[in-house]
Design a protein around this motif. Sequence first.
Motif, PDB file in Angstrom:
ATOM      1  N   SER A  28      -5.716 -20.050  -2.631  1.00 24.61           N
ATOM      2  CA  SER A  28      -6.010 -20.934  -1.494  1.00 24.61           C
ATOM      3  C   SER A  28      -7.080 -21.968  -1.811  1.00 24.61           C
ATOM      4  N   ASP A  29      -7.857 -21.747  -2.863  1.00 29.14           N
ATOM      5  CA  ASP A  29      -8.946 -22.677  -3.178  1.00 29.14           C
ATOM      6  C   ASP A  29      -8.426 -23.747  -4.137  1.00 29.14           C
ATOM      7  N   ILE A  30      -8.165 -24.942  -3.597  1.00 27.17           N
ATOM      8  CA  ILE A  30      -7.603 -25.979  -4.475  1.00 27.17           C
ATOM      9  C   ILE A  30      -8.632 -27.045  -4.844  1.00 27.17           C
ATOM     10  N   GLY A  31      -9.888 -26.793  -4.565  1.00 28.32           N
ATOM     11  CA  GLY A  31     -10.963 -27.683  -5.024  1.00 28.32           C
ATOM     12  C   GLY A  31     -10.799 -29.117  -4.563  1.00 28.32           C
ATOM     13  N   GLU A  32     -10.517 -29.295  -3.278  1.00 25.91           N
ATOM     14  CA  GLU A  32     -10.339 -30.670  -2.789  1.00 25.91           C
ATOM     15  C   GLU A  32     -11.676 -31.416  -2.736  1.00 25.91           C
ATOM     16  N   ILE A  33     -11.687 -32.649  -3.201  1.00 28.07           N
ATOM     17  CA  ILE A  33     -12.864 -33.508  -3.050  1.00 28.07           C
ATOM     18  C   ILE A  33     -12.445 -34.682  -2.165  1.00 28.07           C
ATOM     19  N   CYS A 328      16.579 -26.172 -10.913  1.00 23.83           N
ATOM     20  CA  CYS A 328      17.599 -27.228 -10.859  1.00 23.83           C
ATOM     21  C   CYS A 328      18.805 -26.895 -11.744  1.00 23.83           C
ATOM     22  N   ASN A 329      19.971 -26.766 -11.142  1.00 23.99           N
ATOM     23  CA  ASN A 329      21.218 -26.454 -11.851  1.00 23.99           C
ATOM     24  C   ASN A 329      22.387 -26.905 -10.984  1.00 23.99           C
ATOM     25  N   PRO A 330      23.591 -27.021 -11.593  1.00 24.81           N
ATOM     26  CA  PRO A 330      24.697 -27.610 -10.814  1.00 24.81           C
ATOM     27  C   PRO A 330      25.342 -26.672  -9.794  1.00 24.81           C
ATOM     28  N   GLY A 331      24.955 -25.373  -9.792  1.00 21.99           N
ATOM     29  CA  GLY A 331      25.646 -24.446  -8.896  1.00 21.99           C
ATOM     30  C   GLY A 331      24.797 -23.940  -7.746  1.00 21.99           C
ATOM     31  N   SER A 332      23.669 -23.325  -8.082  1.00 19.36           N
ATOM     32  CA  SER A 332      22.929 -22.612  -7.035  1.00 19.36           C
ATOM     33  C   SER A 332      21.754 -23.405  -6.468  1.00 19.36           C
ATOM     34  N   CYS A 333      21.424 -24.546  -7.088  1.00 16.91           N
ATOM     35  CA  CYS A 333      20.330 -25.356  -6.539  1.00 16.91           C
ATOM     36  C   CYS A 333      20.273 -26.700  -7.247  1.00 16.91           C
ATOM     37  N   PHE A 334      20.863 -27.711  -6.648  1.00 23.16           N
ATOM     38  CA  PHE A 334      20.910 -28.997  -7.352  1.00 23.16           C
ATOM     39  C   PHE A 334      19.848 -29.933  -6.793  1.00 23.16           C
ATOM     40  N   THR A 335      18.599 -29.651  -7.146  1.00 25.18           N
ATOM     41  CA  THR A 335      17.542 -30.636  -6.900  1.00 25.18           C
ATOM     42  C   THR A 335      16.512 -30.574  -8.018  1.00 25.18           C
ATOM     43  N   GLU A 336      16.014 -31.739  -8.390  1.00 26.91           N
ATOM     44  CA  GLU A 336      14.944 -31.822  -9.392  1.00 26.91           C
ATOM     45  C   GLU A 336      13.641 -32.225  -8.724  1.00 26.91           C
ATOM     46  N   ASN A 337      13.621 -32.212  -7.391  1.00 25.93           N
ATOM     47  CA  ASN A 337      12.488 -32.731  -6.629  1.00 25.93           C
ATOM     48  C   ASN A 337      11.542 -31.597  -6.213  1.00 25.93           C
ATOM     49  N   MET A 338      10.395 -31.509  -6.865  1.00 25.25           N
ATOM     50  CA  MET A 338       9.444 -30.427  -6.559  1.00 25.25           C
ATOM     51  C   MET A 338       8.860 -30.557  -5.146  1.00 25.25           C
ATOM     52  N   GLN A 339       8.849 -31.770  -4.591  1.00 24.18           N
ATOM     53  CA  GLN A 339       8.289 -31.916  -3.230  1.00 24.18           C
ATOM     54  C   GLN A 339       9.140 -31.167  -2.203  1.00 24.18           C
ATOM     55  N   ILE A 340      10.455 -31.158  -2.417  1.00 28.67           N
ATOM     56  CA  ILE A 340      11.354 -30.403  -1.524  1.00 28.67           C
ATOM     57  C   ILE A 340      11.047 -28.900  -1.650  1.00 28.67           C
ATOM     58  N   ILE A 341      10.802 -28.475  -2.887  1.00 26.94           N
ATOM     59  CA  ILE A 341      10.512 -27.052  -3.130  1.00 26.94           C
ATOM     60  C   ILE A 341       9.221 -26.660  -2.396  1.00 26.94           C
ATOM     61  N   LEU A 342       8.231 -27.537  -2.436  1.00 28.66           N
ATOM     62  CA  LEU A 342       6.975 -27.250  -1.723  1.00 28.66           C
ATOM     63  C   LEU A 342       7.229 -27.142  -0.219  1.00 28.66           C
ATOM     64  N   SER A 343       8.058 -28.045   0.305  1.00 27.54           N
ATOM     65  CA  SER A 343       8.356 -27.998   1.742  1.00 27.54           C
ATOM     66  C   SER A 343       9.030 -26.682   2.113  1.00 27.54           C
ATOM     67  N   THR A 352       0.898 -21.206   2.413  1.00 30.09           N
ATOM     68  CA  THR A 352       0.081 -22.311   2.911  1.00 30.09           C
ATOM     69  C   THR A 352       0.252 -23.496   1.962  1.00 30.09           C
ATOM     70  N   ALA A 353      -0.139 -24.680   2.426  1.00 35.31           N
ATOM     71  CA  ALA A 353      -0.037 -25.876   1.577  1.00 35.31           C
ATOM     72  C   ALA A 353      -0.850 -25.663   0.294  1.00 35.31           C
ATOM     73  N   GLU A 354      -2.008 -25.023   0.427  1.00 36.30           N
ATOM     74  CA  GLU A 354      -2.899 -24.835  -0.726  1.00 36.30           C
ATOM     75  C   GLU A 354      -2.246 -23.879  -1.739  1.00 36.30           C
ATOM     76  N   GLU A 355      -1.681 -22.773  -1.231  1.00 43.03           N
ATOM     77  CA  GLU A 355      -1.015 -21.821  -2.138  1.00 43.03           C
ATOM     78  C   GLU A 355       0.154 -22.501  -2.851  1.00 43.03           C
ATOM     79  N   ALA A 356       0.897 -23.312  -2.095  1.00 44.58           N
ATOM     80  CA  ALA A 356       2.074 -23.964  -2.690  1.00 44.58           C
ATOM     81  C   ALA A 356       1.649 -24.941  -3.792  1.00 44.58           C
ATOM     82  N   ILE A 357       0.564 -25.669  -3.570  1.00 42.78           N
ATOM     83  CA  ILE A 357       0.111 -26.623  -4.597  1.00 42.78           C
ATOM     84  C   ILE A 357      -0.341 -25.871  -5.852  1.00 42.78           C
ATOM     85  N   THR A 358      -1.112 -24.812  -5.683  1.00 38.22           N
ATOM     86  CA  THR A 358      -1.534 -24.029  -6.862  1.00 38.22           C
ATOM     87  C   THR A 358      -0.313 -23.477  -7.604  1.00 38.22           C
ATOM     88  N   ALA A 359       0.679 -23.007  -6.829  1.00 37.93           N
ATOM     89  CA  ALA A 359       1.873 -22.406  -7.431  1.00 37.93           C
ATOM     90  C   ALA A 359       2.683 -23.436  -8.223  1.00 37.93           C
TER      91      ALA A 359
END
Length: 419
Positions: A28-33, A328-343, A352-359
Amino acid sequence: MQTLFTNISSLVTVNSNGSIKIFGKEMSDIGEIKDGALLFDDKIIWTGTSIEAEQSLISGKFIPDKIINLKEKTVIPGFVDSHTHIVFAGDRSNEFAKRLRGATYQEIASEGGGILATVNAVRKASIEELVENGYNIAMSAIRHGTTAMEIKSGYGLDLKNEIKMLEAIKKLKEILPITIKSTFLGAHDFPPEYKDKRDKYVDLICNKMLPAVAEQKLADYCDAFVDKGYYTVEQGERIFKTALDLGLKLKLHADELADVSAASLAARMDAFSADHLLFISDKGIGDMKQSGTIATLLPGTAYFIRMPYPPARKMLEQGLAVALATDCNPGSCFTENMQIILSLAVINMKMTAEEAITAATLNGAAALELSDRMGSLEPGKEANFIVCDTSSYTDIFYHFGVNHVSEVWVKGDKLITNY
Ligand code: NIG
Ligand code: FE
């Protein structure tokens, strides 16, 4: 050449304080400044506030070649997508249409579609075609903020075509502007010619394919699909023992379609990561906690094939190090967009947003043994980051389905400007 960014509305450093991966609560600690500043050449030199940067400019401590006013934008480390199958050929949109009419992923696979449909296309494709397809997807991933990536073989399923895939990945390592790691996934499915003699195909992997891959240094990792209807734990273990003996490290497609105790296998064999984990048991979570194995979650796959999401909250509460990747693959998940994965991770897995960014940054880098040189914005690490056209990192999740990345920087060079 030194560049100084000032007036960064939200500078997310994901400070690791020297840890190579981050577990559970600590994520959860993403060191935001806020109102941050960033000094870098090809590496990060310094992070702090705009006021501190101003003082260092006045005192002559900083003498940057260039000062860029970021005008209230957000800067976060580039995403590290630690699980992809972007080298492939052919088109499976017909299967997707069938799934929209009600067929399941497994039904399509049992009719000869699925992974084997792509195997047919890859066997017919030239290496140049594979490189071109992979290159185009990787460049699109970069435009969406990815600055390092893993790519798997696994659509050749014989010696010649697995090597062809790994050679295509090797070429991509040379021509792409980001770090790529390669994984041998000869145990992705059973090829049609070994349909009724599965153990003989495992023999082929252990006796011929793995030694050739290791000798030609074509892969950083060995992976296997240990799941219901695919490889058994015993077959996976045999493959992994051979891989370890040959100096390859391990990753694992684990418990994606059913709980077959694959997570425990990954923990027992000291795999770097166990991936998917939709059906992981409590024992699997406990074993992974003991071993420190990274849990790489791929929520795009659960979404795309309409499966339950992995129990991310439980894993985080138990203290696992969680990473996020596209698959990302042609059958079970066709996206290369990490922002969608975070959503998907925050909405459907309740991260949480913080956990997702660290992950998606430091722990993704850790899953590829890259976190000593990337995944966070700390002095000495590669200057790999993205500039988002938002005033806070939360907006990346809040305003979903659009590309927030306006610039992508890798090793201090601006690779992409999105308009
Ligand atoms: O990660 N699990 C196995 N392999 C891929 C699917 C590959 C395909 O359908 O082509 C996955 O989901
Ligand atoms: Fe996968």
